[in-house]
Design a protein around this motif. Structure first.
Motif, PDB file in Angstrom:
ATOM      1  N   LYS A 154       0.947  -1.497   0.507  1.00 43.75           N
ATOM      2  CA  LYS A 154      -0.185  -0.178   0.072  1.00 43.75           C
ATOM      3  C   LYS A 154       0.750   1.025  -0.009  1.00 43.75           C
ATOM      4  O   LYS A 154       0.515   2.499   0.536  1.00 43.75           O
ATOM      5  N   ASP A 156       0.948   3.362  -1.688  1.00 43.63           N
ATOM      6  CA  ASP A 156       0.745   4.677  -2.442  1.00 43.63           C
ATOM      7  C   ASP A 156      -0.619   5.158  -1.790  1.00 43.63           C
ATOM      8  O   ASP A 156      -0.367   6.566  -1.955  1.00 43.63           O
ATOM      9  N   ALA A 185       0.035  -2.764  -4.982  1.00 45.93           N
ATOM     10  CA  ALA A 185      -1.082  -2.804  -6.137  1.00 45.93           C
ATOM     11  C   ALA A 185      -1.958  -2.040  -6.301  1.00 45.93           C
ATOM     12  O   ALA A 185      -2.922  -1.916  -7.755  1.00 45.93           O
ATOM     13  N   SER A 209      -3.723 -10.098   8.684  1.00 47.90           N
ATOM     14  CA  SER A 209      -5.091  -9.925   8.097  1.00 47.90           C
ATOM     15  C   SER A 209      -5.185  -8.235   7.889  1.00 47.90           C
ATOM     16  O   SER A 209      -4.725  -7.903   8.141  1.00 47.90           O
ATOM     17  N   GLY A 210      -5.528  -7.957   6.202  1.00 44.52           N
ATOM     18  CA  GLY A 210      -5.774  -6.478   5.538  1.00 44.52           C
ATOM     19  C   GLY A 210      -4.474  -6.148   5.024  1.00 44.52           C
ATOM     20  O   GLY A 210      -4.001  -5.306   4.805  1.00 44.52           O
ATOM     21  N   ALA A 211      -2.828  -7.032   5.343  1.00 45.22           N
ATOM     22  CA  ALA A 211      -2.190  -6.230   4.751  1.00 45.22           C
ATOM     23  C   ALA A 211      -2.131  -6.205   3.185  1.00 45.22           C
ATOM     24  O   ALA A 211      -0.870  -5.552   2.884  1.00 45.22           O
ATOM     25  N   GLY A 212      -2.911  -6.804   2.492  1.00 49.24           N
ATOM     26  CA  GLY A 212      -3.011  -6.729   1.082  1.00 49.24           C
ATOM     27  C   GLY A 212      -2.541  -7.887   0.281  1.00 49.24           C
ATOM     28  O   GLY A 212      -1.986  -7.243  -0.861  1.00 49.24           O
ATOM     29  N   LYS A 213      -2.689  -8.996   0.491  1.00 56.13           N
ATOM     30  CA  LYS A 213      -1.941  -9.925   0.419  1.00 56.13           C
ATOM     31  C   LYS A 213      -2.549 -10.103  -1.142  1.00 56.13           C
ATOM     32  O   LYS A 213      -2.081 -10.624  -2.201  1.00 56.13           O
ATOM     33  N   SER A 214      -3.566 -10.078  -0.617  1.00 60.63           N
ATOM     34  CA  SER A 214      -4.308 -11.567  -1.873  1.00 60.63           C
ATOM     35  C   SER A 214      -4.864 -10.583  -3.535  1.00 60.63           C
ATOM     36  O   SER A 214      -4.532 -10.850  -4.407  1.00 60.63           O
ATOM     37  N   THR A 215      -4.433  -8.664  -3.215  1.00 61.99           N
ATOM     38  CA  THR A 215      -4.832  -7.614  -3.694  1.00 61.99           C
ATOM     39  C   THR A 215      -2.981  -7.858  -4.094  1.00 61.99           C
ATOM     40  O   THR A 215      -3.730  -7.311  -5.755  1.00 61.99           O
ATOM     41  N   THR A 242      -9.023 -13.788   2.819  1.00 58.57           N
ATOM     42  CA  THR A 242      -8.704 -15.405   2.489  1.00 58.57           C
ATOM     43  C   THR A 242      -8.928 -16.443   3.590  1.00 58.57           C
ATOM     44  O   THR A 242      -8.534 -16.239   5.036  1.00 58.57           O
ATOM     45  N   GLY A 261      -4.769 -13.896   7.089  1.00 55.49           N
ATOM     46  CA  GLY A 261      -3.527 -13.649   7.414  1.00 55.49           C
ATOM     47  C   GLY A 261      -3.426 -14.382   9.059  1.00 55.49           C
ATOM     48  O   GLY A 261      -4.228 -14.967   9.311  1.00 55.49           O
TER      49      GLY A 261
END
Ligand SMILES: Nc1nc2c(ncn2[C@@H]2O[C@H](COP(=O)(O)OP(=O)(O)OP(=O)(O)O)[C@@H](O)[C@H]2O)c(=O)[nH]1
Ligand SMILES: [Mg+2]
Ligand SMILES: [Zn+2]
Length: 366
Positions: A154, A156, A185, A209-215, A242, A261
């Motif tokens: 993230k 950005d 991403a 969880s929410g770290a942006g792995k799947s994105t 996930t 996560g």
């Protein structure tokens, strides 16, 4: 025949000569090699070769177990599969294994991924950087046998490039010898570089969880995975935490495992991993006057001297001590559990012995 035609269809899933060699003895029994791509509540999906392409078959994860939770099959494992029966007969020896200790009081290891070459630790650039947490993940990653790398996700959200450089540098200070990449991403920053790093071997995405792995995984997979995401959006739940560990081949080579996560990762027999994360502290320690220096108040302590001179951040030494202690405590607990189990075993054997002796005596008495 071109290489593409002659390549084994499982090559895209990480199959190579080494695994082929481990599998060879099973071929005679009519078994085929397969890689576990998903594990969910005791069931697993495996990919196996089907002509020039691959097919997914289902298996039961409980079939190969020794009672040791770390030996349970998991995503990334290679297996010898009986296609007719849909049985997994054996697991091939693991090259690497990412294991954490479970949060429960019972000190047991939990395997998160097997046969991983790159452990990608995803850390979001939202909120403050928790370097201690990164060091803990790194210790387990090194211990697993994989090469760790850290992705600051993230990116950005950090609009000032100088601040971003600082965050990368701080992370590098906690991760000697480890590649640290800022990625987004959203803007695509760093995604190509990461994709290039991951082309050889299998990678696992780890983090909270929410770290942006799947994105990030979607960004690496490109259009194909975006499609999956769009379909999943129809459940209207908005966020997609996930729930299973999934393994997929990357479009430009390499294999990626996305994981749910983790709230925390406890160290699991990670003494070597800790030493690797704190390589510079270990190096300094060799210069200490006493070979068993605890770096607390000993004279001639090179580690404390480095803290005094500012060469070694105090935070780093504290974190090193903390992880070492945690690892020792865990080792002690595991030893206690093994001793208790051995005692139980021995008592059972004693009872059995008595029982047998009584049965032997039985006829003469009655
Ligand atoms: N601004 C920004 N937001 C992102 C980026 N990547 C992910 N997010 C957001 O972060 C949230 C969590 O992303 P996920 O990819 O689901 O996180 P995860 O690590 O897979 O989470 P779990 O599956 O629960 O472990 C989502 O709302 C994403 O839209 C990014 O590069 N930039
Ligand atoms: Mg996810
Ligand atoms: Zn010392």
């Amino acid at each position: 025949m071109s290489d593409i035609i002659s390549a084994h269809p499982l090559t895209a899933y990480g199959w190579d000569d080494g695994f082929a060699e481990s599998f060879a003895p099973y071929a005679a029994d009519g078994l085929v090699p397969g890689r576990i791509v998903r594990v969910d509540r005791g069931r697993c999906d495996l990919v196996v070769a089907a002509g020039d392409t691959v097919a997914t078959v289902q298996g039961d994860t409980s079939l190969v177990t020794t009672g040791d939770p770390v030996a349970i099959m998991c995503t990334g494992d290679w297996a010898a599969v009986d296609r007719e029966q849909g049985y997994v007969r054996a697991l091939l020896p693991r090259r690497t294994a990412f294991v954490r200790s479970t949060s429960s009081k019972r000190s047991e290891g939990q395997i998160l991924a097997a046969n991983v070459d790159h452990a990608v630790i995803a850390v979001p650039l939202t909120g403050e950087l928790d370097l201690g947490r990164i060091e803990r993940f790194l210790a387990l990653a090194w211990e697993s046998g994989a090469t760790p790398l850290v992705v600051l996700t993230k990116a950005d959200l950090v609009t000032d490039p100088a601040v971003l450089d600082h965050l990368v540098a701080d992370t590098e200070g906690a991760a000697p010898g480890v590649l640290v990449l800022a990625v987004s991403a959203e803007t695509g920053l760093g995604v190509d570089v990461l994709g290039a790093v991951l082309t050889g071997g299998t990678a696992v995405l780890l983090g909270q969880s929410g770290a942006g792995k799947s994105t990030l995984a979607n960004a690496l997979f490109g259009a194909a995975a975006q499609h999956v995401q769009t379909i999943r959006d129809r459940d209207g739940k908005g966020r997609h935490t996930t729930t299973t560990r999934n393994l997929l081949p990357l479009p430009h080579g390499g294999v990626l495992i996305d994981t749910p996560g983790l709230r925390g990762v406890g160290l699991w027999d990670a003494g070597n991993g800790v030493a690797q994360v704190f390589a510079e502290v270990e190096e300094l320690a060799e210069e200490c006057r006493f070979h068993d220096c605890g770096h607390v108040a000993e004279p001639g302590c090179a580690v404390l001297a480095a803290v005094d001179s500012g060469a070694l951040p105090e935070r780093r030494l504290a974190s090193y001590r903390k992880l070492l202690r945690e690892n020792e405590r865990l080792a002690a607990r595991t030893d206690a559990r093994l001793r208790a189990e051995r005692r139980r075993d021995w008592k059972q054997k004693q009872q059995l012995g008595r029982h047998m002796a009584e049965r032997k005596r039985g006829p003469s008495r009655g």
